[in-house]
Design an enzyme around this catalytic site. Structure first.
Site, PDB file in Angstrom:
ATOM      1  N   ARG A 179      69.237 105.029 -14.762  1.00  0.00           N
ATOM      2  CA  ARG A 179      68.824 104.604 -13.220  1.00  0.00           C
ATOM      3  C   ARG A 179      70.105 104.875 -12.542  1.00  0.00           C
ATOM      4  O   ARG A 179      70.148 103.910 -11.953  1.00  0.00           O
ATOM      5  CB  ARG A 179      68.550 103.091 -13.429  1.00  0.00           C
ATOM      6  N   SER A 187      62.474  96.342 -11.386  1.00  0.00           N
ATOM      7  CA  SER A 187      63.866  95.140 -12.206  1.00  0.00           C
ATOM      8  C   SER A 187      65.169  95.010 -11.607  1.00  0.00           C
ATOM      9  O   SER A 187      65.431  96.166 -11.024  1.00  0.00           O
ATOM     10  CB  SER A 187      64.030  96.457 -13.445  1.00  0.00           C
ATOM     11  N   GLU A 189      70.713  96.373 -10.348  1.00  0.00           N
ATOM     12  CA  GLU A 189      69.553  98.123 -10.519  1.00  0.00           C
ATOM     13  C   GLU A 189      69.361  98.590  -8.842  1.00  0.00           C
ATOM     14  O   GLU A 189      69.080  99.480  -8.535  1.00  0.00           O
ATOM     15  CB  GLU A 189      68.616  98.048 -11.862  1.00  0.00           C
TER      16      GLU A 189
HETATM   17  C1  LIG Z   1      56.929  96.436  -9.080  1.00  0.00           C
HETATM   18  C2  LIG Z   1      57.694  96.994  -9.158  1.00  0.00           C
HETATM   19  C3  LIG Z   1      57.236  97.318 -10.202  1.00  0.00           C
HETATM   20  C4  LIG Z   1      58.809  99.313 -10.402  1.00  0.00           C
HETATM   21  N1  LIG Z   1      58.685  99.336 -11.503  1.00  0.00           N
HETATM   22  C5  LIG Z   1      59.752 100.554 -11.599  1.00  0.00           C
HETATM   23  C6  LIG Z   1      59.596 101.208 -13.095  1.00  0.00           C
HETATM   24  O1  LIG Z   1      58.654 101.074 -14.861  1.00  0.00           O
HETATM   25  N2  LIG Z   1      60.765 101.581 -13.391  1.00  0.00           N
HETATM   26  C7  LIG Z   1      61.851 102.480 -12.659  1.00  0.00           C
HETATM   27  O2  LIG Z   1      62.637 102.936 -12.697  1.00  0.00           O
HETATM   28  N3  LIG Z   1      61.939 102.070 -11.027  1.00  0.00           N
HETATM   29  C8  LIG Z   1      61.173 100.920 -11.018  1.00  0.00           C
HETATM   30  N4  LIG Z   1      60.583 100.200  -9.612  1.00  0.00           N
HETATM   31  C9  LIG Z   1      61.464 100.605  -8.619  1.00  0.00           C
HETATM   32  C10 LIG Z   1      61.588 102.030  -7.941  1.00  0.00           C
HETATM   33  O3  LIG Z   1      60.095 101.634  -8.245  1.00  0.00           O
HETATM   34  C11 LIG Z   1      62.150 102.846  -7.924  1.00  0.00           C
HETATM   35  O4  LIG Z   1      63.667 102.819  -8.303  1.00  0.00           O
HETATM   36  C12 LIG Z   1      61.801 103.820  -7.244  1.00  0.00           C
HETATM   37  O5  LIG Z   1      62.092 105.136  -7.364  1.00  0.00           O
HETATM   38  C13 LIG Z   1      62.866 103.668  -6.290  1.00  0.00           C
HETATM   39  O6  LIG Z   1      61.792 104.538  -4.648  1.00  0.00           O
HETATM   40  P1  LIG Z   1      61.497 103.947  -3.417  1.00  0.00           P
HETATM   41  O7  LIG Z   1      61.447 105.433  -2.409  1.00  0.00           O
HETATM   42  O8  LIG Z   1      60.937 102.896  -2.968  1.00  0.00           O
HETATM   43  O9  LIG Z   1      63.343 104.208  -3.190  1.00  0.00           O
HETATM   44  P2  LIG Z   1      63.618 102.659  -2.104  1.00  0.00           P
HETATM   45  O10 LIG Z   1      63.679 101.802  -2.883  1.00  0.00           O
HETATM   46  O11 LIG Z   1      63.509 103.442  -0.553  1.00  0.00           O
HETATM   47  O12 LIG Z   1      65.112 103.352  -2.153  1.00  0.00           O
HETATM   48  C14 LIG Z   1      66.503 103.392  -3.060  1.00  0.00           C
HETATM   49  C15 LIG Z   1      67.016 103.920  -3.680  1.00  0.00           C
HETATM   50  O13 LIG Z   1      67.366 105.656  -3.448  1.00  0.00           O
HETATM   51  C16 LIG Z   1      67.628 106.323  -2.080  1.00  0.00           C
HETATM   52  N5  LIG Z   1      66.616 107.124  -1.609  1.00  0.00           N
HETATM   53  C17 LIG Z   1      65.169 106.991  -1.541  1.00  0.00           C
HETATM   54  N6  LIG Z   1      64.679 108.500  -0.713  1.00  0.00           N
HETATM   55  C18 LIG Z   1      65.674 108.714  -0.818  1.00  0.00           C
HETATM   56  C19 LIG Z   1      65.466 109.714  -0.695  1.00  0.00           C
HETATM   57  N7  LIG Z   1      64.533 110.748  -0.017  1.00  0.00           N
HETATM   58  N8  LIG Z   1      66.296 110.372  -0.369  1.00  0.00           N
HETATM   59  C20 LIG Z   1      68.337 110.260  -1.229  1.00  0.00           C
HETATM   60  N9  LIG Z   1      67.956 109.228  -1.464  1.00  0.00           N
HETATM   61  C21 LIG Z   1      67.020 107.932  -0.938  1.00  0.00           C
HETATM   62  C22 LIG Z   1      67.913 105.001  -0.904  1.00  0.00           C
HETATM   63  O14 LIG Z   1      69.250 104.727  -0.095  1.00  0.00           O
HETATM   64  C23 LIG Z   1      67.810 104.043  -1.884  1.00  0.00           C
HETATM   65  O15 LIG Z   1      69.492 103.653  -2.670  1.00  0.00           O
HETATM   66  C24 LIG Z   1      59.711  98.917  -9.796  1.00  0.00           C
HETATM   67  C25 LIG Z   1      60.287  98.898  -8.407  1.00  0.00           C
HETATM   68  C26 LIG Z   1      58.643  97.820  -7.898  1.00  0.00           C
HETATM   69  C27 LIG Z   1      58.809  96.637  -7.216  1.00  0.00           C
END
Ligand SMILES: Cc1cc2nc3c(=O)[nH]c(=O)nc-3n(C[C@H](O)[C@H](O)[C@H](O)COP(=O)(O)OP(=O)(O)OC[C@H]3O[C@@H](n4cnc5c(N)ncnc54)[C@H](O)[C@@H]3O)c2cc1C
Length: 307
Positions: free
Chosen positions: A183, A229, A300
């Protein structure tokens, strides 16, 4: 109170950002609107670029103005503290959603929904992406976090990522250069993912992995606001099990509550929930788990901004 000098500086900053992203820049944007937990402070400057070129232009403008910046996706793993983020938030996920499939690869812009990527490739008979179905982030966020589930993660399927780095240069990273771990990645915090090439030769879809992805709702509180998580699983342990064994399900701080359904989820059950409530609850859980098991849980979820 904002001094005239501060107000002038703000206008100059806004003008410069507007030149990089015409019509796409806002001031004092509530980040609760852009995070799945639905709470938190404001971003002093907030931009929704329409193209890769605009992301690069915004990064170069922020460097010129000497203001902090961060790229975000769908805000599904993010808390912005109540004091807000005093720099520029660049939201990549509202646009930049182009996804193209080739014979052995797929090219995705960073704003593509990770679930859409998983569904499309699975439908097209390209295995290895079943786990992505149901992860509510963007491709860019998935790279930063090395998103994964059920023993699979993005590190295994990524071929190259195109990134704008902390000096405003567009560079390509291999998986080795991205330094993926559990992660997490070694992508510098000032680098923003623009697009990704995935390896996806045709093959047999893993039906069991797909079934697990589609049945997340049985164990996770998907109808409630959360960031998934809260904690990483510690070596040899399961964070949810430890939290549950401490009797913490249902524990509240303001509008933040440890989910009754899944102890590693914090859900927003209030109408005026503060990021502070969530952070207090995170600290409380860390202390209780440490007292009982001698293990310090690591969040996380990414926390940014001022208290
Ligand atoms: C209901 C639910 C279930 C989930 N299940 C999982 C799961 O099974 N497995 C899992 O790994 N995660 C899970 N997640 C967490 C989340 O969806 C992941 O971590 C996802 O990859 C985050 O993507 P995001 O675009 O929403 O990032 P954000 O929340 O917008 O950002 C998270 C981080 O990524 C960085 N970031 C975002 N976009 C970019 C970019 N283009 N370039 C550089 N950095 C960037 C941000 O600066 C920040 O540090 C879950 C979340 C929820 C709400």
């Amino acid at each position: 109170m904002v001094t005239p000098r501060g107000a002038e500086g703000r206008t100059r900053t806004l003008d410069r950002l507007e030149r990089a992203c015409p019509g796409g820049v806002r001031v004092d944007e509530p980040m609760a609107k852009h995070t799945t937990i639905g709470a938190g402070g404001r971003a002093r400057y907030f931009a929704i670029p329409r193209s890769t070129g605009e992301v690069v232009g915004l990064v170069r403008a922020a460097l010129e103005l000497d203001i902090d910046y961060i790229g975000i996706g769908r805000g599904s793993n993010l808390i912005v503290r109540d004091g807000g983020f005093s720099g520029l938030v660049i939201k990549v996920a509202d646009n930049m959603r182009n996804l193209r499939l080739f014979s052995r690869t797929a090219h995705a812009e960073a704003g593509v929904s990770f679930t859409r990527l998983g569904r499309t490739l699975t439908r097209e008979g390209r295995p290895g992406f079943e786990f992505a179905v149901g992860i509510p982030g963007s491709v860019g966020g998935a790279v930063r976090m090395n998103a994964g589930a059920f023993g699979r993660d993005i590190a295994r399927v990524l071929k190259k990522a195109t990134v704008v780095d902390g000096e405003g240069r567009v560079v390509r990273f291999t998986p080795e250069e991205l330094g993926f771990g559990y992660r997490q990645s070694a992508l510098p915090s000032d680098a923003i993912v623009l697009s990704v090439i995935f390896n996806c030769p045709p093959g047999e879809i893993d039906k069991e992995a797909l079934r697990l992805s589609r049945s997340r709702g049985e164990t996770q509180p998907l109808a409630q606001k959360s960031f998934g998580s809260t904690f990483k699983n510690p070596p040899g342990g399961v964070a949810a099990k430890m939290i549950e064994e401490c009797g913490l399900k249902g524990t509240r701080r303001g509008g933040a509550m440890v989910s009754d359904k899944h102890a590693n989820f914090i859900v927003n059950v209030g109408t005026k929930t503060e990021a502070n409530d969530i952070e207090d609850l995170i600290d409380f859980i860390i202390n209780r788990v440490k007292a009982r098991f001698g293990v310090e849980l690591t969040p996380e979820v990414i926390i940014i901004g001022d208290r």
